[in-house]
Design a protein around this motif. Structure first.
Motif, short mmCIF file in Angstrom:
data_model
loop_
_atom_site.label_atom_id
_atom_site.label_comp_id
_atom_site.label_asym_id
_atom_site.label_seq_id
_atom_site.Cartn_x
_atom_site.Cartn_y
_atom_site.Cartn_z
N VAL A 371 -72.75 2.11 119.83
CA VAL A 371 -73.14 2.12 118.92
C VAL A 371 -74.27 3.12 118.68
O VAL A 371 -74.97 3.38 119.16
N ALA A 372 -73.91 3.97 117.63
CA ALA A 372 -74.72 5.10 117.29
C ALA A 372 -75.16 5.01 115.67
O ALA A 372 -74.18 5.09 114.83
N ALA A 373 -76.64 5.16 115.36
CA ALA A 373 -76.81 4.82 113.93
C ALA A 373 -78.08 5.95 113.76
O ALA A 373 -79.05 5.93 114.65
N VAL A 374 -78.37 6.47 112.53
CA VAL A 374 -79.32 7.15 112.12
C VAL A 374 -79.55 6.86 110.55
O VAL A 374 -78.44 6.63 109.96
N GLY A 375 -80.95 6.83 110.22
CA GLY A 375 -81.34 6.52 108.84
C GLY A 375 -80.95 5.13 108.36
O GLY A 375 -80.97 4.28 109.13
N LEU A 376 -80.51 5.04 107.21
CA LEU A 376 -80.54 3.75 106.43
C LEU A 376 -79.16 3.28 106.57
O LEU A 376 -78.07 3.94 106.47
N SER A 377 -79.08 2.04 106.54
CA SER A 377 -77.87 1.14 106.51
C SER A 377 -77.68 0.90 104.81
O SER A 377 -78.42 1.35 104.10
N LEU A 378 -76.36 0.70 104.60
CA LEU A 378 -76.20 0.46 103.09
C LEU A 378 -77.10 -0.66 102.46
O LEU A 378 -77.67 -0.30 101.58
N ALA A 379 -77.16 -1.78 103.35
CA ALA A 379 -78.14 -2.60 102.70
C ALA A 379 -79.61 -2.10 102.43
O ALA A 379 -80.42 -2.46 101.54
N ARG A 420 -78.61 12.95 94.85
CA ARG A 420 -78.84 14.08 95.60
C ARG A 420 -77.73 14.96 96.33
O ARG A 420 -77.95 15.90 96.90
N GLU A 421 -76.82 13.94 96.39
CA GLU A 421 -75.70 14.41 96.98
C GLU A 421 -76.01 15.00 98.63
O GLU A 421 -75.38 15.68 99.14
N VAL A 422 -76.65 13.91 99.32
CA VAL A 422 -77.11 14.19 100.54
C VAL A 422 -77.02 12.85 101.33
O VAL A 422 -76.75 11.69 100.96
N LEU A 423 -76.95 12.81 102.67
CA LEU A 423 -76.55 11.52 103.55
C LEU A 423 -77.94 10.88 103.89
O LEU A 423 -79.07 11.51 104.11
N LEU A 424 -78.06 9.83 103.68
CA LEU A 424 -79.21 8.63 103.87
C LEU A 424 -79.25 8.18 105.14
O LEU A 424 -79.90 7.77 105.69
N GLY A 425 -77.86 7.91 105.56
CA GLY A 425 -77.60 7.36 106.69
C GLY A 425 -76.09 7.37 107.53
O GLY A 425 -75.16 7.95 106.53
#
Length: 478
Positions: A371-379, A420-425
């Protein structure tokens, strides 16, 4: 013997965070003392990151190899447990810290071995292992980098049951025949993965509805399915009421709240962490012993001019790499203040602000699948009030995934800030995805516009081509 010495910076705790604070302070020309009551190198080196990943690496290689034609027939037998444990022991330096001490000496920091306690502002008293006392005064800063310890619940029978925490789980010298894991977070899932593969019959007891509940829901589903396929039992929505162990060599009886009894050889409690601040003299500077220490963006403790809390103790992001990141930020801030240089406190991504602790924390869980994750999840993004869209992609649809292993199973999700059209997570789950994470971290921390990501061309045929599929799905409204 008692001596009194003055330094520019005194660091409490010689784990990776404390070592990096010391390194940054020394690089800025500040005299630095480091105090450590256990092994230099800290939890990560001896009981967490290094031993756990040394245990898990053979597990992951074998799991992947069993899905590759031409290799699978040669890796059907059990792992060589003795060799795996010996490999783990090598990576912990056999629980000796000579190499870490040499590194500290090499940067010019002075090491004091013993229990260090604050004794009023800017002062640390060290009680050495042989009865000696040192009184250390800090001209500019004291940095608390003492980390965390495992939390054990207040359950009947627990005190006498000799249960495992993360320390015992990563340092055990043999695989127990049966292992109950209480908790479904990172430590619980990783250790369940490791010991199941090393021959234990693992049962996981999870209070919540799924594993890895702080991550995207599909993550826990993938990991639970894989653990079950490997032979582990995963039970959710269960609570432990008590534990019993009658004698030193006997089994442990785990009693659930409905009265069910589970017999096991060992039981691991993986239920979170607490700050190791209960015996460092916080009461002498106005703070509650055993508490987390609130800090500003430079990791300076709120309401003080000289006290810093770096790493796990400030409860911002409890991971080794984040502690080391904070150490670089705090070290730069300590040096700037010592040299009367204005801090870049208004620059969100500046040299003196640990902004990534909020916006771009990367994490890899070394389960099978990874599992690999960065930033915010949808919730998390929705709870924070962002207007977002989640874009999902089946990683198996990418050519590189099929070449990596047969019957690849995995999923990717990116969270796009629509304003802003950027990635949050970004989140990945699947074989080999840990090495995809830094590209996602750069995209999130750099706030790279989605339009620019189109020009970051993934090499073919690699799993990283999932980025192109995610961008196509976003463009096409899928």
């Amino acid at each position: 013997m008692t001596d009194a010495v003055e330094y520019d910076v005194v660091v409490l705790g010689a784990g990776p965070t404390g070592e990096n604070v010391a390194d940054r302070a020394r690089a800025a020309g500040l005299s630095t003392a480091v105090v450590e009551s256990e092994l230099v190198g800290g939890e990560c080196s001896y009981w967490a990151c290094m031993p756990s990943k040394a245990l898990l690496r053979p597990v992951m290689i074998q799991a992947d190899a069993r899905k590759v034609p031409g290799v699978r027939q040669d890796v059907q037998g059990p792992l060589d447990v003795e060799a795996v444990l010996a490999h783990r022991d090598d990576y912990t330096s056999h629980w000796k810290d000579d190499g870490q001490i040499a590194w500290l000496n090499g940067i010019g920091a002075r090491l004091y071995r013993g229990q260090g306690r604050l004794h009023g502002p800017r002062k640390v008293v060290v009680e050495g292992f042989e009865g000696e006392h040192h009184v250390l005064t800090a001209r500019h800063a004291v940095a608390v980098c003492t980390g965390t310890r495992a939390v054990l619940p207040d359950l009947p029978g627990l005190a006498g049951a000799r249960v495992w925490t993360s320390r015992e789980a990563t340092s055990a010298q043999a695989a127990p025949g049966r292992l109950v894991v209480v908790g479904g977070g990172v430590v619980g899932t990783e250790m369940a993965t490791a010991w199941q593969a090393l021959g234990s019959r693992v049962t996981m007891l999870v209070r919540g509805e799924r594993l890895l509940s702080r991550m995207e829901p599909f993550v826990g589903e993938h990991v639970a399915d894989a653990l079950t396929a490997a032979g582990a039992t995963v039970r959710t929505r269960v609570r432990v009421a008590s534990v019993q162990r009658a004698d030193a060599t006997g089994p442990v009886i785990v009693v659930l709240d409905d009265g069910e009894l589970i017999e096991t050889d060992e039981v691991l409690f993986a239920m979170g962490r607490a700050p190791r601040t209960d015996d460092i003299g916080l009461e002498t500077v106005g703070f509650e012993p055993g508490s987390w220490l609130p800090v500003d963006e430079s990791c300076r403790v709120d309401g003080t001019e000289w006290l810093y809390a770096v790493g796990d103790v400030n409860h911002r992001a409890l991971m080794t790499h984040q502690g080391k990141y904070q150490a670089r930020i705090a070290g730069a801030a300590i040096a700037a203040r010592a040299q009367h240089v204005p801090l870049l406190e208004t620059d969100r991504w500046g040299a003196h602000s640990a902004t990534a602790d909020h916006d771009a924390v990367p994490q890899v869980v070394f389960t099978d699948p990874e599992v690999a994750a960065v930033g915010l999840s949808l919730a998390e993004a929705e709870a924070a009030g962002h207007r977002v869209r989640a874009v999902d992609q089946d990683i198996a649809a990418v050519a590189g995934a099929g070449l990596y292993v047969d019957n690849y199973r995995g999923r990717a999700r990116m969270i796009v800030d629509l304003d802003r059209e950027v990635l949050l997570g970004v989140t990945f789950v699947g074989p080999g995805v840990g090495e995809l994470l830094h590209s996602a971290t750069v995209a999130v921390a750099g706030e790279v516009p989605v339009s620019r990501l189109w020009h970051a061309v993934p090499a073919y045929p690699t799993i990283s081509e999932v980025w192109l599929r995610l961008l196509e799905a976003y463009r096409d409204g899928r």
